[in-house]
Write a protein that holds these residues in place. Sequence first.
Motif, short mmCIF file in Angstrom:
data_model
loop_
_atom_site.label_atom_id
_atom_site.label_comp_id
_atom_site.label_asym_id
_atom_site.label_seq_id
_atom_site.Cartn_x
_atom_site.Cartn_y
_atom_site.Cartn_z
N PRO A 60 -3.81 -4.86 -2.18
CA PRO A 60 -2.34 -4.87 -2.28
C PRO A 60 -1.85 -5.96 -3.22
O PRO A 60 -2.32 -7.10 -3.17
CB PRO A 60 -1.89 -5.13 -0.83
CG PRO A 60 -3.05 -4.74 0.00
CD PRO A 60 -4.28 -5.04 -0.80
N GLY B 48 -8.15 -1.36 -4.82
CA GLY B 48 -7.13 -1.06 -3.81
C GLY B 48 -6.53 -2.26 -3.12
O GLY B 48 -5.93 -2.13 -2.04
N ARG C 227 0.84 -1.21 0.00
CA ARG C 227 0.00 0.00 0.00
C ARG C 227 0.87 1.25 0.00
O ARG C 227 0.62 2.20 -0.75
CB ARG C 227 -0.92 0.00 1.22
CG ARG C 227 -1.96 -1.12 1.23
CD ARG C 227 -2.93 -0.93 2.38
NE ARG C 227 -3.78 -2.11 2.55
CZ ARG C 227 -3.54 -3.09 3.41
NH1 ARG C 227 -2.48 -3.02 4.22
NH2 ARG C 227 -4.37 -4.11 3.49
N LEU D 173 -0.97 -1.41 -5.87
CA LEU D 173 -2.36 -1.77 -5.61
C LEU D 173 -3.03 -2.22 -6.90
O LEU D 173 -2.79 -1.69 -7.98
CB LEU D 173 -3.12 -0.59 -5.02
CG LEU D 173 -2.55 0.01 -3.72
CD1 LEU D 173 -3.32 1.26 -3.34
CD2 LEU D 173 -2.62 -1.03 -2.61
#
Length: 287
Positions: free
Chosen positions: A258, A256, A247, A252
Amino acid sequence: MSKTIQWYPGHMAKAKRIVAEDLKVVDVVVEVLDARLPHSSSNPVLKDLIGVRPVVVALNKSDLADSTVNDAWVHYFDTKGRPAALINAVDGKGIRQLMQKVRQAGSAALAKLQNKGLRPRPVRVMIIGIPNVGKSSLVNRIVRSASVKTGDKPGVTRGRQWIRVDANVDLLDTPGILPPSLPDQKSALLLGLCGALKDTIYATDEAAMELIRQLERRYPGRFGDRYLKGRDLSVQSLEELLAEAARTQGLLGKEGIPQIDNMSRLILADFRQGRLGPISFEEPSDK
């Protein structure tokens, strides 16, 4: 689920037979170890093959290891009767010191032969080590200043090329040999980190987490300072640290999530390029 690392390809048995045969005519053995993990990069199979022959230890990639720990390893091997030299086979640092130790070990071996009435000859040296520990780089570095290949030696070996390093040393290279098994998976991951194993036979994220674990244990704060901008790491698991690093680094995916694989590869690449600073994974007191 963790990936069990299996790493003994079939051609290793043949390599072991070659080394065993060549050792019959060798006076001194140089064992090349990775200075960052001398225990794990040493092959117990080779130890059994060497027997009572003099051994000089070449602690390669010492520039990537902790200097204080390097000195402790040199002292450790010296106390075991195996003189050691810190080297960097790529740029040649420490090679002269290594060869001095080889000549010293060889002179004692040749003195025994001469006492038996045999004619004087150069010391016959074999360089051994597991694959990708830097053995070939060391051989190439030594050979650069050596004279021409001497070819097969009648009555000694067939199909092997000996190198006349100087008037006092003949060098024989050998294939790299892996032990048939490892004492534990941590050792396998460490060897993978240091490039001794193919990336395809271990899980990249597990190797990255092992690297994080080692850094937090031996060099607290180094991982966080580089990848987490100094955030508090005390309450996070290795998996959470890896995800948080992704992050922070902007790795990402969709929604979002990781990108653990990409973050793992980044960490491993940084380590292998020396961007994380000098690191030693093993000390003499560990075992």
